[in-house]
Design an enzyme around this catalytic site. Structure first.
Site, PDB file in Angstrom:
ATOM      1  N   ASP A 192       0.857  -1.185   0.000  1.00  0.00           N
ATOM      2  CA  ASP A 192       0.000   0.000   0.000  1.00  0.00           C
ATOM      3  C   ASP A 192       0.893   1.233   0.000  1.00  0.00           C
ATOM      4  O   ASP A 192       1.870   1.298   0.736  1.00  0.00           O
ATOM      5  CB  ASP A 192      -0.894   0.017   1.244  1.00  0.00           C
ATOM      6  CG  ASP A 192      -1.770   1.262   1.268  1.00  0.00           C
ATOM      7  OD1 ASP A 192      -2.683   1.341   0.433  1.00  0.00           O
ATOM      8  OD2 ASP A 192      -1.528   2.157   2.108  1.00  0.00           O
ATOM      9  N   GLU A 276      -1.382  -0.905  -5.956  1.00  0.00           N
ATOM     10  CA  GLU A 276      -2.586  -0.215  -6.397  1.00  0.00           C
ATOM     11  C   GLU A 276      -2.430   0.203  -7.855  1.00  0.00           C
ATOM     12  O   GLU A 276      -1.347   0.591  -8.275  1.00  0.00           O
ATOM     13  CB  GLU A 276      -2.796   1.067  -5.583  1.00  0.00           C
ATOM     14  CG  GLU A 276      -2.984   0.844  -4.115  1.00  0.00           C
ATOM     15  CD  GLU A 276      -2.777   2.141  -3.350  1.00  0.00           C
ATOM     16  OE1 GLU A 276      -3.535   3.090  -3.605  1.00  0.00           O
ATOM     17  OE2 GLU A 276      -1.849   2.204  -2.539  1.00  0.00           O
ATOM     18  N   ASP A 356      -2.420   1.132   7.042  1.00  0.00           N
ATOM     19  CA  ASP A 356      -1.809   0.881   5.736  1.00  0.00           C
ATOM     20  C   ASP A 356      -1.462  -0.595   5.544  1.00  0.00           C
ATOM     21  O   ASP A 356      -1.518  -1.108   4.431  1.00  0.00           O
ATOM     22  CB  ASP A 356      -0.563   1.759   5.547  1.00  0.00           C
ATOM     23  CG  ASP A 356      -0.894   3.251   5.534  1.00  0.00           C
ATOM     24  OD1 ASP A 356      -2.057   3.584   5.222  1.00  0.00           O
ATOM     25  OD2 ASP A 356      -0.008   4.067   5.838  1.00  0.00           O
TER      26      ASP A 356
END
Ligand SMILES: [Zn+2]
Length: 393
Positions: A192, A276, A356
């Site tokens: 992340d 991501e 996170d």
């Protein structure tokens, strides 16, 4: 496989002047060629072609051996092609009904590079003591800080000579045989890219924003304020601007170094890395807006990661990041939290983790699910929406 290797040059004072002279002539030629095109267009609405310009400037080179003639012929062709491209896109946009501006004249500080074909007016070589030198036509043998050897099987294709903040660099574009790599057998990890810690991994590690970066950014802010107070056109303003440019350069170098090391560690350790999908950032615009203010160099991270993963047989899977910070990675429950809340605490199953790290676990989960269903190497963001969506409804 094409790679670019960048090196710093250390010219002598005389060579430094000769290099400046080449860039100056390159700029004059570019601007003259631009003027020729603009006049032809304004006077009779016609465009000058690249072969016409090359024929004209080839003669100009021969007639002016001490000025334009110092430029390498292939470099001149490259310059004219650069201009040709700018004009093609100008006409394309005109045709499309847009209102494009003419390609612009290059000012003294706006023209900072020349291109060569390796072996034609420019060649990397080694002296008797194996020190690297770059031969440049009409400049001589320039010392190279050869910090990274070029592999034996590489072929140097293209050379870009660059000036930045009064320093000289070369970028060598080299062609390497495609590597034959077996699949990396390491474990999978989710990453992340966060606000608080720049990176958090699904196995519980977080990497904080490095202190040197915060320090450098603070210095930059001070320098920028100083610059904005200086009067335009003055020597003091020029000096302040040079300092801002130097600080920018240093920060870029520090970041690059940091991300090189970080991505190297990741591809050495893991066989699959889930991240991501930044192209979907309209979904998380708020989050990434805040990020861009911090600018943790995420673009750099993704680029270097992809680049290193390719030659290490590591798979990088990009997933849709929507809801990954809100869903509990342990039970799937939606646990809403604002940006200020640093810890994910699930009221349903009791799972507690850094927010996170929780997000990173969700990212890994999405990637593993999609890897099972989708073909390898495919960007599987769509699958992610569905699997998470079900736990949200
Ligand atoms: Zn839970």
């Amino acid at each position: 496989m094409i790679r670019t290797y960048k090196y710093r040059l250390y010219p002598t004072n005389a060579q430094d002047r000769a290099l400046d002279f080449l860039l100056w002539q390159g700029r004059l030629l570019y601007n003259a060629a631009l003027e020729q095109r603009i006049n032809a267009y304004k006077n009779d609405g016609k465009s000058v072609t690249y072969p016409q310009q090359w024929a004209y400037f080839r003669d100009q080179r021969h007639e002016n051996p001490d000025t334009l003639g110092k430029l390498n012929a292939a470099s001149v062709q490259q310059l004219l092609r650069r201009l040709d491209k700018a004009f093609r896109s100008f006409f394309r946009r005109l045709k499309a009904g847009e209102k494009p501006g003419f390609p612009r004249y290059k000012g003294r500080t706006r023209f900072n590079s020349l291109e060569y074909r390796h072996g034609d007016g420019c060649k990397l070589k080694f002296d008797a003591k194996h020190r690297a030198l770059l031969y440049i036509q009409n400049v001589g043998d320039v010392k190279v800080k050869y910090h990274r050897p070029i592999p034996d099987e590489a072929r140097i294709k293209h050379v870009v000579l660059k000036r930045k903040n009064r320093k000289w660099y070369i970028c060598l574009q080299i062609e390497l045989p495609d590597p034959v790599v077996g699949e990396h057998s390491g474990p999978a990890v989710g990453i992340d890219m966060g606000l608080h810690s720049i990176l958090a991994s699904s196995d519980g590690q977080t990497i904080e924003n490095p202190r040197w970066l915060r320090k450098s950014l603070a210095k930059l802010r001070v320098a920028q304020r100083r610059l904005s107070r200086r009067k335009k056109g003055g020597a003091r303003r020029r000096k302040a601007a040079a300092q801002v440019a130097r600080l920018h350069e240093r920060i870029t170098n520090q970041r690059l170094d940091f991300w090189h090391k970080t991505t190297r560690r990741l591809v050495d350790t893991y066989g699959l890395i889930a991240v991501e999908d930044l192209t979907l950032n309209f979904l998380t615009s708020n989050r990434h807006l805040a990020l861009s203010a911090h600018d943790a160099g995420l673009g750099m991270f993704r680029q270097l990661l992809a680049y290193k993963a390719e030659s290490a047989g590591v798979r990088v899977v990009a997933v849709n990041p929507a809801h990954t910070s809100q869903v509990c990675s342990s039970c799937g429950e939606l646990v809403e939290k604002t940006l200020g809340v640093r810890i994910h605490r699930c009221p349903s199953c009791g799972y507690t983790a850094d927010r996170d790290v929780n997000a990173a676990r969700n990212i890994l989960d999405l990637a593993v699910k999609s890897a099972r269903t989708g073909p390898p190497g495919v960007n599987v963001a769509g699958c992610g929406v569905r699997s998470l969506g079900s736990s949200l409804l």
